[in-house]
Scaffold this active site. Structure first.
Site, PDB file in Angstrom:
ATOM      1  N   ALA A  16       0.806  -1.227   0.000  1.00 40.48           N
ATOM      2  CA  ALA A  16       0.000   0.000   0.000  1.00 40.48           C
ATOM      3  C   ALA A  16       0.835   1.273   0.000  1.00 40.48           C
ATOM      4  O   ALA A  16       0.312   2.360   0.183  1.00 40.48           O
ATOM      5  CB  ALA A  16      -0.957  -0.008   1.192  1.00 40.48           C
ATOM      6  N   ASP A  65       7.570  -7.930   4.709  1.00 39.66           N
ATOM      7  CA  ASP A  65       7.621  -8.643   3.435  1.00 39.66           C
ATOM      8  C   ASP A  65       6.524  -9.699   3.543  1.00 39.66           C
ATOM      9  O   ASP A  65       6.585 -10.588   4.405  1.00 39.66           O
ATOM     10  CB  ASP A  65       9.005  -9.299   3.292  1.00 39.66           C
ATOM     11  CG  ASP A  65       9.104 -10.179   2.058  1.00 39.66           C
ATOM     12  OD1 ASP A  65       8.063 -10.468   1.420  1.00 39.66           O
ATOM     13  OD2 ASP A  65      10.234 -10.598   1.733  1.00 39.66           O
ATOM     14  N   SER A 145      -5.430 -10.774 -11.584  1.00 38.20           N
ATOM     15  CA  SER A 145      -5.075 -10.017 -12.790  1.00 38.20           C
ATOM     16  C   SER A 145      -5.719 -10.714 -13.974  1.00 38.20           C
ATOM     17  O   SER A 145      -5.967 -11.928 -13.922  1.00 38.20           O
ATOM     18  CB  SER A 145      -3.549 -10.023 -12.963  1.00 38.20           C
ATOM     19  OG  SER A 145      -3.200  -9.604 -14.271  1.00 38.20           O
ATOM     20  N   TYR A 157       3.893 -15.183 -13.049  1.00 33.57           N
ATOM     21  CA  TYR A 157       2.853 -14.204 -12.664  1.00 33.57           C
ATOM     22  C   TYR A 157       1.454 -14.759 -12.941  1.00 33.57           C
ATOM     23  O   TYR A 157       0.558 -14.678 -12.091  1.00 33.57           O
ATOM     24  CB  TYR A 157       3.104 -12.922 -13.464  1.00 33.57           C
ATOM     25  CG  TYR A 157       2.262 -11.732 -13.067  1.00 33.57           C
ATOM     26  CD1 TYR A 157       2.554 -10.982 -11.935  1.00 33.57           C
ATOM     27  CD2 TYR A 157       1.185 -11.332 -13.853  1.00 33.57           C
ATOM     28  CE1 TYR A 157       1.798  -9.871 -11.589  1.00 33.57           C
ATOM     29  CE2 TYR A 157       0.418 -10.215 -13.513  1.00 33.57           C
ATOM     30  CZ  TYR A 157       0.738  -9.494 -12.380  1.00 33.57           C
ATOM     31  OH  TYR A 157      -0.019  -8.390 -12.049  1.00 33.57           O
ATOM     32  N   ALA A 160       0.581 -17.422 -10.396  1.00 38.01           N
ATOM     33  CA  ALA A 160       0.283 -16.834  -9.083  1.00 38.01           C
ATOM     34  C   ALA A 160      -1.104 -16.210  -9.087  1.00 38.01           C
ATOM     35  O   ALA A 160      -1.894 -16.386  -8.150  1.00 38.01           O
ATOM     36  CB  ALA A 160       1.331 -15.779  -8.734  1.00 38.01           C
TER      37      ALA A 160
HETATM   38  P1  NAP Z   1       3.277  -1.379  -7.888  1.00 31.33           P
HETATM   39  O1  NAP Z   1       3.014   0.022  -8.286  1.00 31.33           O
HETATM   40  O2  NAP Z   1       4.540  -2.054  -8.295  1.00 31.33           O
HETATM   41  O3  NAP Z   1       3.083  -1.478  -6.300  1.00 31.33           O
HETATM   42  C1  NAP Z   1       3.255  -2.689  -5.624  1.00 31.33           C
HETATM   43  C2  NAP Z   1       3.534  -2.405  -4.173  1.00 31.33           C
HETATM   44  O4  NAP Z   1       3.724  -3.676  -3.505  1.00 31.33           O
HETATM   45  C3  NAP Z   1       4.814  -1.599  -3.964  1.00 31.33           C
HETATM   46  O5  NAP Z   1       4.605  -0.606  -2.984  1.00 31.33           O
HETATM   47  C4  NAP Z   1       5.819  -2.658  -3.504  1.00 31.33           C
HETATM   48  O6  NAP Z   1       6.821  -2.176  -2.653  1.00 31.33           O
HETATM   49  C5  NAP Z   1       4.901  -3.583  -2.732  1.00 31.33           C
HETATM   50  N1  NAP Z   1       5.513  -4.898  -2.530  1.00 31.33           N
HETATM   51  C6  NAP Z   1       6.257  -5.597  -3.424  1.00 31.33           C
HETATM   52  N2  NAP Z   1       6.680  -6.747  -2.871  1.00 31.33           N
HETATM   53  C7  NAP Z   1       6.213  -6.758  -1.597  1.00 31.33           C
HETATM   54  C8  NAP Z   1       6.347  -7.659  -0.525  1.00 31.33           C
HETATM   55  N3  NAP Z   1       7.047  -8.795  -0.652  1.00 31.33           N
HETATM   56  N4  NAP Z   1       5.750  -7.365   0.658  1.00 31.33           N
HETATM   57  C9  NAP Z   1       5.063  -6.209   0.797  1.00 31.33           C
HETATM   58  N5  NAP Z   1       4.896  -5.313  -0.188  1.00 31.33           N
HETATM   59  C10 NAP Z   1       5.464  -5.581  -1.372  1.00 31.33           C
HETATM   60  O7  NAP Z   1       2.137  -2.339  -8.440  1.00 31.33           O
HETATM   61  P2  NAP Z   1       0.590  -2.078  -8.766  1.00 31.33           P
HETATM   62  O8  NAP Z   1       0.452  -1.911 -10.216  1.00 31.33           O
HETATM   63  O9  NAP Z   1       0.014  -1.079  -7.827  1.00 31.33           O
HETATM   64  O10 NAP Z   1       0.027  -3.546  -8.438  1.00 31.33           O
HETATM   65  C11 NAP Z   1      -0.702  -3.874  -7.263  1.00 31.33           C
HETATM   66  C12 NAP Z   1      -1.307  -5.261  -7.451  1.00 31.33           C
HETATM   67  O11 NAP Z   1      -2.182  -5.262  -8.587  1.00 31.33           O
HETATM   68  C13 NAP Z   1      -0.280  -6.348  -7.725  1.00 31.33           C
HETATM   69  O12 NAP Z   1      -0.654  -7.544  -7.088  1.00 31.33           O
HETATM   70  C14 NAP Z   1      -0.349  -6.523  -9.222  1.00 31.33           C
HETATM   71  O13 NAP Z   1       0.060  -7.804  -9.620  1.00 31.33           O
HETATM   72  C15 NAP Z   1      -1.827  -6.289  -9.462  1.00 31.33           C
HETATM   73  N6  NAP Z   1      -2.142  -5.895 -10.835  1.00 31.33           N
HETATM   74  C16 NAP Z   1      -1.642  -4.748 -11.388  1.00 31.33           C
HETATM   75  C17 NAP Z   1      -1.968  -4.416 -12.693  1.00 31.33           C
HETATM   76  C18 NAP Z   1      -1.453  -3.168 -13.363  1.00 31.33           C
HETATM   77  O14 NAP Z   1      -1.704  -2.997 -14.574  1.00 31.33           O
HETATM   78  N7  NAP Z   1      -0.763  -2.285 -12.688  1.00 31.33           N
HETATM   79  C19 NAP Z   1      -2.808  -5.261 -13.435  1.00 31.33           C
HETATM   80  C20 NAP Z   1      -3.291  -6.405 -12.855  1.00 31.33           C
HETATM   81  C21 NAP Z   1      -2.956  -6.721 -11.545  1.00 31.33           C
HETATM   82  P3  NAP Z   1       8.225  -1.662  -3.261  1.00 31.33           P
HETATM   83  O15 NAP Z   1       7.911  -0.401  -3.956  1.00 31.33           O
HETATM   84  O16 NAP Z   1       9.088  -1.461  -2.064  1.00 31.33           O
HETATM   85  O17 NAP Z   1       8.719  -2.742  -4.173  1.00 31.33           O
END
Ligand code: NAP
Length: 256
Positions: A16, A65, A145, A157, A160
């Site tokens: 978050a 984590d 996703s 991915y 998962a």
């Molecule tokens: P993002 O901008 O990369 O943000 C992900 C967040 O999760 C970052 O703050 C990251 O921290 C944190 N994180 C990563 N590994 C972690 C861990 N082991 N423990 C705790 N926190 C962790 O990604 P997003 O696009 O917002 O994606 C959020 C979710 O939506 C994900 O599950 C992604 O697969 C899903 N999703 C996204 C999309 C898209 O188009 N963006 C589409 C489908 C699904 P750090 O910054 O420190 O790495």
């Protein structure tokens, strides 16, 4: 803290610090929930927490984590004692690796990607669901996703995210009689650091990457984190209690 101090519903949102997770945390806080903002680094959570508290909301930053079982247990205990018993859980943290064919994928990449999304959701749900069962009410929201339906170059991915759907449906079966619903949100293309990284890996400017993606999306635009936050808000709401075990595709059109 007294019981009355804990009367506010408490949500945990993982990943978050930024992107979709930050938007979901802010939206749930606006809906009146106290939010445990979980991410890898506590300092990185500060922006989300500040946005919530400066708006009169309640939030706590907690470093964990999600793929580390001990860290997850400690984080959930900290949130329960600082904010109260969590009854809304948004398993949002997720990472993607480089696109490669299955023969070239390293074990380390597979474990890292599935570890955050799938093991992470399991660890959080195992720690939080007893709070929901004790309260006789809960909402579990797992961030899947559209890649769950297959995504060339991303076996880790896609597996998962598909695994999260089976997990969600099973939670709905196991916990329904205890007042707990479980649903998955399956976003399409959402503007975030994750899609910025995909653009970079493909050697494209982010604007061009978005324009190309929007061409294939029926509503003619890419998604924003707030599009997902809106859906999470609905699924977390008391009125959504008869909706469970579902996958809501938030992708600007139908997916197959
Ligand atoms: P993002 O901008 O990369 O943000 C992900 C967040 O999760 C970052 O703050 C990251 O921290 C944190 N994180 C990563 N590994 C972690 C861990 N082991 N423990 C705790 N926190 C962790 O990604 P997003 O696009 O917002 O994606 C959020 C979710 O939506 C994900 O599950 C992604 O697969 C899903 N999703 C996204 C999309 C898209 O188009 N963006 C589409 C489908 C699904 P750090 O910054 O420190 O790495």
């Amino acid at each position: 803290m007294t019981h009355t101090a804990h009367a506010q519903r408490v949500a945990i949102v993982t990943g978050a610090a930024r992107g979709i997770g930050a938007a979901v945390a802010k939206r749930l806080a606006r809906d009146g929930l106290a939010v445990g903002v979980v991410d890898l680094n506590e300092a990185e959570c500060a922006g989300t927490v500040k946005a919530i508290t400066s708006n009169g909301g309640t939030a706590a930053a907690v470093a964990a984590d999600v793929a580390d079982e001990t860290a997850v247990t400690a984080a959930v205990a900290q949130i329960a004692s600082e904010l109260g018993s969590p009854t809304v859980l948004v398993n949002n943290a997720g990472i993607g690796g480089p696109d490669v064919g299955v023969a070239e994928m390293t074990t380390q990449q597979w474990d890292a990607v599935t570890g955050v999304s799938l093991r992470g959701a399991f660890f959080l749900t195992r720690a939080v669901s007893p709070h929901m069962v004790a309260a006789g009410w809960g909402r579990i929201i797992n961030m899947s996703s559209i890649s769950a339906l297959g995504d060339s170059g991303r076996a880790d991915y896609a597996s998962a995210k598909a695994g999260l759907i089976g997990f969600t449906k099973t939670l709905a079966l196991q916990l329904g009689r205890q007042g707990v619903t479980a649903n998955a949100i399956a976003p399409g293309f959402i503007v975030s650091d994750m899609t910025r990284t995909s653009a970079r890996r493909r050697g494209r400017a982010f604007e061009e990457h978005q324009r190309l993606a929007a061409q294939a999306i029926p509503v003619g635009r890419v998604g924003q984190p707030e599009d997902i936050a809106h859906t999470a808000s609905f699924l977390a709401s008391p009125g959504a209690g008869f909706l469970s075990g579902q996958v809501i595709y938030v992708a600007g059109g139908p997916v197959d």
